[in-house]
Design a protein around this motif. Structure first.
Motif, PDB file in Angstrom:
ATOM      1  N   THR A 177     -70.004  21.389  -3.513  1.00 38.19           N
ATOM      2  CA  THR A 177     -69.568  21.209  -4.904  1.00 38.19           C
ATOM      3  C   THR A 177     -70.530  20.291  -5.653  1.00 38.19           C
ATOM      4  OG1 THR A 177     -67.279  21.554  -4.235  1.00 38.19           O
ATOM      5  CG2 THR A 177     -67.647  20.522  -6.382  1.00 38.19           C
ATOM      6  N   ILE A 178     -70.960  19.219  -5.012  1.00 40.54           N
ATOM      7  CA  ILE A 178     -71.922  18.313  -5.641  1.00 40.54           C
ATOM      8  C   ILE A 178     -73.229  19.055  -5.945  1.00 40.54           C
ATOM      9  CG2 ILE A 178     -73.381  16.275  -5.243  1.00 40.54           C
ATOM     10  CD1 ILE A 178     -70.965  15.097  -3.677  1.00 40.54           C
ATOM     11  N   ALA A 179     -73.587  19.989  -5.058  1.00 47.08           N
ATOM     12  CA  ALA A 179     -74.797  20.792  -5.262  1.00 47.08           C
ATOM     13  C   ALA A 179     -74.593  21.872  -6.322  1.00 47.08           C
ATOM     14  CB  ALA A 179     -75.232  21.426  -3.950  1.00 47.08           C
ATOM     15  N   HIS A 180     -73.418  21.878  -6.924  1.00 49.45           N
ATOM     16  CA  HIS A 180     -73.089  22.788  -8.019  1.00 49.45           C
ATOM     17  C   HIS A 180     -72.982  24.247  -7.562  1.00 49.45           C
ATOM     18  CE1 HIS A 180     -72.294  22.702 -12.291  1.00 49.45           C
ATOM     19  NE2 HIS A 180     -72.976  23.816 -12.450  1.00 49.45           N
ATOM     20  N   ASP A 181     -72.497  24.433  -6.330  1.00 47.91           N
ATOM     21  CA  ASP A 181     -72.224  25.778  -5.834  1.00 47.91           C
ATOM     22  C   ASP A 181     -70.722  26.011  -5.946  1.00 47.91           C
ATOM     23  OD1 ASP A 181     -73.317  28.188  -4.290  1.00 47.91           O
ATOM     24  OD2 ASP A 181     -71.575  27.595  -3.110  1.00 47.91           O
ATOM     25  N   ASN A 182     -70.310  27.260  -6.068  1.00 50.83           N
ATOM     26  CA  ASN A 182     -68.902  27.528  -6.344  1.00 50.83           C
ATOM     27  C   ASN A 182     -68.057  27.848  -5.116  1.00 50.83           C
ATOM     28  OD1 ASN A 182     -70.192  29.957  -5.994  1.00 50.83           O
ATOM     29  ND2 ASN A 182     -69.333  30.945  -7.781  1.00 50.83           N
ATOM     30  N   HIS A 183     -68.510  27.538  -3.922  1.00 52.95           N
ATOM     31  CA  HIS A 183     -67.719  27.796  -2.723  1.00 52.95           C
ATOM     32  C   HIS A 183     -66.985  26.562  -2.212  1.00 52.95           C
ATOM     33  CE1 HIS A 183     -70.633  31.075  -2.892  1.00 52.95           C
ATOM     34  NE2 HIS A 183     -69.662  31.793  -2.372  1.00 52.95           N
ATOM     35  N   GLY A 184     -67.452  25.390  -2.583  1.00 56.15           N
ATOM     36  CA  GLY A 184     -66.856  24.153  -2.083  1.00 56.15           C
ATOM     37  C   GLY A 184     -65.427  23.932  -2.552  1.00 56.15           C
ATOM     38  N   LEU A 185     -65.174  24.128  -3.837  1.00 48.67           N
ATOM     39  CA  LEU A 185     -63.819  23.893  -4.351  1.00 48.67           C
ATOM     40  C   LEU A 185     -62.780  24.830  -3.738  1.00 48.67           C
ATOM     41  CD1 LEU A 185     -64.512  23.054  -8.108  1.00 48.67           C
ATOM     42  CD2 LEU A 185     -63.812  21.492  -6.274  1.00 48.67           C
ATOM     43  N   PRO A 186     -63.046  26.139  -3.613  1.00 44.69           N
ATOM     44  CA  PRO A 186     -62.065  26.992  -2.935  1.00 44.69           C
ATOM     45  C   PRO A 186     -61.853  26.602  -1.465  1.00 44.69           C
ATOM     46  CG  PRO A 186     -63.607  28.333  -4.179  1.00 44.69           C
ATOM     47  CD  PRO A 186     -64.122  26.929  -4.216  1.00 44.69           C
ATOM     48  N   ALA A 187     -62.919  26.152  -0.792  1.00 47.02           N
ATOM     49  CA  ALA A 187     -62.769  25.708   0.596  1.00 47.02           C
ATOM     50  C   ALA A 187     -61.883  24.463   0.663  1.00 47.02           C
ATOM     51  CB  ALA A 187     -64.128  25.430   1.225  1.00 47.02           C
ATOM     52  N   LEU A 188     -62.083  23.531  -0.267  1.00 48.82           N
ATOM     53  CA  LEU A 188     -61.229  22.335  -0.290  1.00 48.82           C
ATOM     54  C   LEU A 188     -59.776  22.688  -0.600  1.00 48.82           C
ATOM     55  CD1 LEU A 188     -63.585  19.824  -2.138  1.00 48.82           C
ATOM     56  CD2 LEU A 188     -62.858  19.739   0.266  1.00 48.82           C
ATOM     57  N   LEU A 189     -59.568  23.612  -1.523  1.00 49.18           N
ATOM     58  CA  LEU A 189     -58.208  24.063  -1.788  1.00 49.18           C
ATOM     59  C   LEU A 189     -57.632  24.732  -0.546  1.00 49.18           C
ATOM     60  CD1 LEU A 189     -55.812  24.455  -3.690  1.00 49.18           C
ATOM     61  CD2 LEU A 189     -56.884  26.587  -4.466  1.00 49.18           C
ATOM     62  N   GLY A 190     -58.456  25.498   0.164  1.00 48.56           N
ATOM     63  CA  GLY A 190     -58.011  26.121   1.407  1.00 48.56           C
ATOM     64  C   GLY A 190     -57.574  25.101   2.436  1.00 48.56           C
ATOM     65  N   VAL A 191     -58.319  23.994   2.561  1.00 49.59           N
ATOM     66  CA  VAL A 191     -57.921  22.925   3.489  1.00 49.59           C
ATOM     67  C   VAL A 191     -56.554  22.374   3.072  1.00 49.59           C
ATOM     68  CG1 VAL A 191     -58.450  20.605   4.320  1.00 49.59           C
ATOM     69  CG2 VAL A 191     -60.276  22.288   4.140  1.00 49.59           C
TER      70      VAL A 191
END
Length: 190
Positions: free
Chosen positions: A160-174
């Motif tokens: 997410t810090i790298a401005h990619d859009n996969h981190g936030l859905p992964a965090l929501l998944g956790v």
């Protein structure tokens, strides 16, 4: 594997796989279809809100993106469906996917498409199970799997810090994974 989950056949994963494959083939055969279905902020702002959903079935990586994302869906979708069951799988897959599409639309990457954010949510949920497998289910995972489970949220933050859009859905998944954990196994008293 959580006892009792191995018998679940991944029919839901197979159905979503088939629909995503059909959309991917359709866009490869008729390329303008992608432009009509992708997550495009300007078009969404013009009232085409359906793109937040259709963006989960079409792939911005064309053939390579389609194959790559379908392989990940087959692997992690099957595992997640066996662990969480179908209803929770639906919540995780489409909840994280829609959240990822919306976050990308408003902040991270306003144009694109793909089911990878949906699968990132499943990976996050599986990481939550891995974090508590020993204590909650009596399953001792190899150290590599435990390290990977705890690495997922860290890597999601970095992503997410790298401005990619996969981190936030992964965090929501956790987070959702912890909320939707399957019931613990009752261990017989000796």
């Amino acid at each position: 594997m959580i006892p009792g989950t191995a018998l679940r056949r991944p029919y839901l994963t197979a159905a979503v796989f088939a629909v995503t494959l059909a959309c991917g083939i359709a866009q490869l055969v008729h390329p303008p279809l992608y432009d009509a279905m992708d997550r495009n902020a300007a078009r969404i702002d013009a009232g085409e809100w359906y793109r937040l959903v259709t963006g989960m079935f079409f792939q911005d990586g064309r053939a390579f993106g389609l194959v790559f994302n379908l392989v990940w869906l087959a692997v992690f979708g099957t595992l997640a469906e066996r662990v969480f069951g179908r209803v929770r799988w639906l919540v995780l897959y489409f909840g994280c996917g829609l959240f990822g599409q919306f976050a990308s639309y408003v902040w991270l990457n306003p144009v694109g498409a793909g089911n990878s954010m949906c699968t990132a949510g499943l990976i996050g949920a599986l990481a939550a199970v891995g974090m508590v497998a020993s204590r909650r289910y009596g399953v001792v995972l190899p150290v590599q799997f435990r390290v990977m489970a705890f690495a997922v949220p860290v890597l999601a933050v970095v992503d997410t810090i790298a401005h990619d859009n996969h981190g936030l859905p992964a965090l929501l998944g956790v987070a959702l994974g912890f909320l939707l954990l399957p019931a613990p196994v009752q261990v017989a008293q000796q």
